[in-house]
Scaffold this motif. Structure first.
Motif, PDB file in Angstrom:
ATOM      1  N   CYS A 181      22.522 -28.766  49.509  1.00 25.33           N
ATOM      2  CA  CYS A 181      22.262 -29.438  50.771  1.00 25.33           C
ATOM      3  C   CYS A 181      20.743 -29.631  51.100  1.00 25.33           C
ATOM      4  O   CYS A 181      19.764 -29.213  50.601  1.00 25.33           O
ATOM      5  N   THR A 182      20.776 -30.566  51.981  1.00 22.73           N
ATOM      6  CA  THR A 182      19.410 -30.973  52.684  1.00 22.73           C
ATOM      7  C   THR A 182      18.875 -30.107  53.292  1.00 22.73           C
ATOM      8  O   THR A 182      19.292 -29.176  53.774  1.00 22.73           O
ATOM      9  N   GLY A 183      17.316 -30.150  53.790  1.00 25.33           N
ATOM     10  CA  GLY A 183      16.622 -29.402  54.567  1.00 25.33           C
ATOM     11  C   GLY A 183      17.105 -29.496  56.048  1.00 25.33           C
ATOM     12  O   GLY A 183      17.783 -30.529  56.379  1.00 25.33           O
ATOM     13  N   GLY A 184      17.492 -28.538  56.513  1.00 22.15           N
ATOM     14  CA  GLY A 184      18.101 -28.309  57.977  1.00 22.15           C
ATOM     15  C   GLY A 184      19.451 -28.170  57.765  1.00 22.15           C
ATOM     16  O   GLY A 184      20.138 -27.839  58.925  1.00 22.15           O
ATOM     17  N   TYR A 185      19.969 -27.744  56.864  1.00 18.45           N
ATOM     18  CA  TYR A 185      21.171 -27.282  56.505  1.00 18.45           C
ATOM     19  C   TYR A 185      21.189 -26.513  55.123  1.00 18.45           C
ATOM     20  O   TYR A 185      20.181 -26.200  54.618  1.00 18.45           O
ATOM     21  N   SER A 186      22.338 -25.574  55.210  1.00 14.55           N
ATOM     22  CA  SER A 186      22.404 -24.669  54.275  1.00 14.55           C
ATOM     23  C   SER A 186      23.746 -24.388  53.585  1.00 14.55           C
ATOM     24  O   SER A 186      24.704 -24.956  54.540  1.00 14.55           O
ATOM     25  N   GLY A 187      24.069 -24.039  52.394  1.00 17.61           N
ATOM     26  CA  GLY A 187      25.341 -23.721  51.915  1.00 17.61           C
ATOM     27  C   GLY A 187      25.145 -23.554  50.363  1.00 17.61           C
ATOM     28  O   GLY A 187      24.035 -24.044  49.696  1.00 17.61           O
ATOM     29  N   GLU A 188      26.320 -23.029  49.715  1.00 24.95           N
ATOM     30  CA  GLU A 188      26.254 -22.904  48.342  1.00 24.95           C
ATOM     31  C   GLU A 188      26.257 -24.416  47.754  1.00 24.95           C
ATOM     32  O   GLU A 188      27.002 -25.445  48.196  1.00 24.95           O
ATOM     33  N   ASP A 189      25.520 -24.432  46.561  1.00 25.10           N
ATOM     34  CA  ASP A 189      25.624 -25.840  45.909  1.00 25.10           C
ATOM     35  C   ASP A 189      26.863 -26.485  45.610  1.00 25.10           C
ATOM     36  O   ASP A 189      27.924 -25.871  45.077  1.00 25.10           O
ATOM     37  N   GLY A 190      27.236 -27.506  46.101  1.00 21.65           N
ATOM     38  CA  GLY A 190      28.397 -28.245  45.789  1.00 21.65           C
ATOM     39  C   GLY A 190      29.454 -27.803  47.082  1.00 21.65           C
ATOM     40  O   GLY A 190      30.632 -28.569  47.233  1.00 21.65           O
ATOM     41  N   GLY A 191      29.144 -26.940  47.822  1.00 16.78           N
ATOM     42  CA  GLY A 191      29.956 -26.514  49.074  1.00 16.78           C
ATOM     43  C   GLY A 191      29.548 -27.294  50.450  1.00 16.78           C
ATOM     44  O   GLY A 191      28.675 -28.194  50.371  1.00 16.78           O
ATOM     45  N   VAL A 192      30.077 -26.575  51.393  1.00 12.45           N
ATOM     46  CA  VAL A 192      30.039 -27.247  52.819  1.00 12.45           C
ATOM     47  C   VAL A 192      28.733 -26.925  53.248  1.00 12.45           C
ATOM     48  O   VAL A 192      28.147 -25.826  53.028  1.00 12.45           O
ATOM     49  N   CYS A 193      27.819 -27.732  53.579  1.00 12.13           N
ATOM     50  CA  CYS A 193      26.335 -27.841  54.286  1.00 12.13           C
ATOM     51  C   CYS A 193      26.490 -27.669  55.791  1.00 12.13           C
ATOM     52  O   CYS A 193      26.993 -28.672  56.497  1.00 12.13           O
ATOM     53  N   THR A 194      26.130 -26.522  56.343  1.00  9.91           N
ATOM     54  CA  THR A 194      26.263 -25.857  57.690  1.00  9.91           C
ATOM     55  C   THR A 194      24.776 -26.451  58.320  1.00  9.91           C
ATOM     56  O   THR A 194      23.749 -25.794  57.617  1.00  9.91           O
ATOM     57  N   LYS A 195      24.728 -26.955  59.373  1.00  8.99           N
ATOM     58  CA  LYS A 195      23.420 -26.996  60.177  1.00  8.99           C
ATOM     59  C   LYS A 195      22.593 -25.720  60.589  1.00  8.99           C
ATOM     60  O   LYS A 195      23.513 -24.856  60.811  1.00  8.99           O
ATOM     61  N   CYS A 196      21.456 -25.598  60.386  1.00 11.93           N
ATOM     62  CA  CYS A 196      20.829 -24.423  60.541  1.00 11.93           C
ATOM     63  C   CYS A 196      20.690 -23.941  61.787  1.00 11.93           C
ATOM     64  O   CYS A 196      20.679 -24.836  62.858  1.00 11.93           O
ATOM     65  N   ALA A 197      21.182 -22.614  62.143  1.00 14.34           N
ATOM     66  CA  ALA A 197      21.122 -22.041  63.304  1.00 14.34           C
ATOM     67  C   ALA A 197      19.995 -22.127  64.126  1.00 14.34           C
ATOM     68  O   ALA A 197      18.798 -21.853  63.477  1.00 14.34           O
ATOM     69  N   SER A 198      19.983 -22.102  65.537  1.00  6.70           N
ATOM     70  CA  SER A 198      18.858 -21.870  66.254  1.00  6.70           C
ATOM     71  C   SER A 198      18.100 -20.478  65.689  1.00  6.70           C
ATOM     72  O   SER A 198      18.634 -19.574  65.324  1.00  6.70           O
ATOM     73  N   ASN A 199      16.695 -20.571  65.831  1.00  9.17           N
ATOM     74  CA  ASN A 199      15.900 -19.469  65.380  1.00  9.17           C
ATOM     75  C   ASN A 199      15.813 -19.027  64.102  1.00  9.17           C
ATOM     76  O   ASN A 199      15.783 -17.665  63.829  1.00  9.17           O
ATOM     77  N   SER A 200      16.186 -20.076  63.179  1.00 14.57           N
ATOM     78  CA  SER A 200      16.014 -20.024  61.909  1.00 14.57           C
ATOM     79  C   SER A 200      15.557 -21.225  61.290  1.00 14.57           C
ATOM     80  O   SER A 200      15.290 -22.236  61.903  1.00 14.57           O
ATOM     81  N   PHE A 201      15.232 -21.439  59.947  1.00 11.75           N
ATOM     82  CA  PHE A 201      15.129 -22.863  59.283  1.00 11.75           C
ATOM     83  C   PHE A 201      15.485 -22.635  57.845  1.00 11.75           C
ATOM     84  O   PHE A 201      15.894 -21.852  57.267  1.00 11.75           O
ATOM     85  N   CYS A 202      16.247 -23.790  57.507  1.00 11.16           N
ATOM     86  CA  CYS A 202      16.874 -23.915  56.237  1.00 11.16           C
ATOM     87  C   CYS A 202      15.989 -25.253  55.514  1.00 11.16           C
ATOM     88  O   CYS A 202      15.821 -26.111  55.812  1.00 11.16           O
ATOM     89  N   VAL A 203      15.202 -24.650  54.371  1.00  9.74           N
ATOM     90  CA  VAL A 203      14.741 -25.846  53.466  1.00  9.74           C
ATOM     91  C   VAL A 203      15.481 -26.753  52.395  1.00  9.74           C
ATOM     92  O   VAL A 203      15.118 -27.372  51.878  1.00  9.74           O
ATOM     93  N   GLY A 204      16.956 -26.261  52.486  1.00 11.08           N
ATOM     94  CA  GLY A 204      17.671 -26.823  51.556  1.00 11.08           C
ATOM     95  C   GLY A 204      18.431 -25.973  50.575  1.00 11.08           C
ATOM     96  O   GLY A 204      17.898 -24.711  50.396  1.00 11.08           O
ATOM     97  N   GLY A 205      19.450 -26.093  50.147  1.00  3.25           N
ATOM     98  CA  GLY A 205      20.155 -25.433  49.223  1.00  3.25           C
ATOM     99  C   GLY A 205      20.846 -24.245  50.014  1.00  3.25           C
ATOM    100  O   GLY A 205      21.071 -24.258  51.185  1.00  3.25           O
ATOM    101  N   ALA A 206      20.919 -22.828  49.331  1.00  7.33           N
ATOM    102  CA  ALA A 206      21.598 -21.900  50.148  1.00  7.33           C
ATOM    103  C   ALA A 206      20.545 -21.199  50.702  1.00  7.33           C
ATOM    104  O   ALA A 206      20.953 -19.958  51.745  1.00  7.33           O
ATOM    105  N   ALA A 207      19.271 -21.548  50.782  1.00 11.49           N
ATOM    106  CA  ALA A 207      18.052 -20.545  51.392  1.00 11.49           C
ATOM    107  C   ALA A 207      18.334 -20.727  53.044  1.00 11.49           C
ATOM    108  O   ALA A 207      18.491 -21.831  53.412  1.00 11.49           O
TER     109      ALA A 207
END
Length: 104
Positions: free
Chosen positions: A54-80
């Motif tokens: 998953c690209t920055g701004g999204y999170s999800g398991e590798d190879g799975g669905v990437c979900t847009k990062c929720a408000s009040n959080s941040f997603c650097v990429g991958g599952a983080a």
């Protein structure tokens, strides 16, 4: 017979034919090209859907669905997924802790 030859992982092509390296944002298993899920990227030559991250701004398991990062959080990429510190907030889709700003 040449037709029994198949491309190795990370390469695509018809059985017995020439094999070419899979382009970025795809993966190739047994010569067949697959496209990474939406909002996920991979390097050229990837051989499994789990190489799609998953690209920055999204999170999800590798190879799975990437979900847009929720408000009040941040997603650097991958599952983080990181939470903004207390008394701060960020918009949906934030990709760095710097997006967390103090609440007014």
């Amino acid at each position: 017979a040449a037709a029994d030859c198949v491309c190795v992982g990370g390469y695509q092509g018809a059985a017995g034919g020439p094999c070419t390296r899979c382009p970025a944002d795809t993966y190739c298993a047994s010569g067949t090209l697959g496209v990474c899920p939406a909002h996920a990227l991979s390097t050229s030559g990837s051989d499994a859907v789990t190489d799609c991250i998953c690209t920055g701004g999204y999170s999800g398991e590798d190879g799975g669905v990437c979900t847009k990062c929720a408000s009040n959080s941040f997603c650097v990429g991958g599952a983080a997924l990181g939470e903004c510190p207390a008394n701060s907030e960020s918009p949906m889709g934030s990709n760095a802790s710097s997006a967390c700003t103090c609440k007014a």
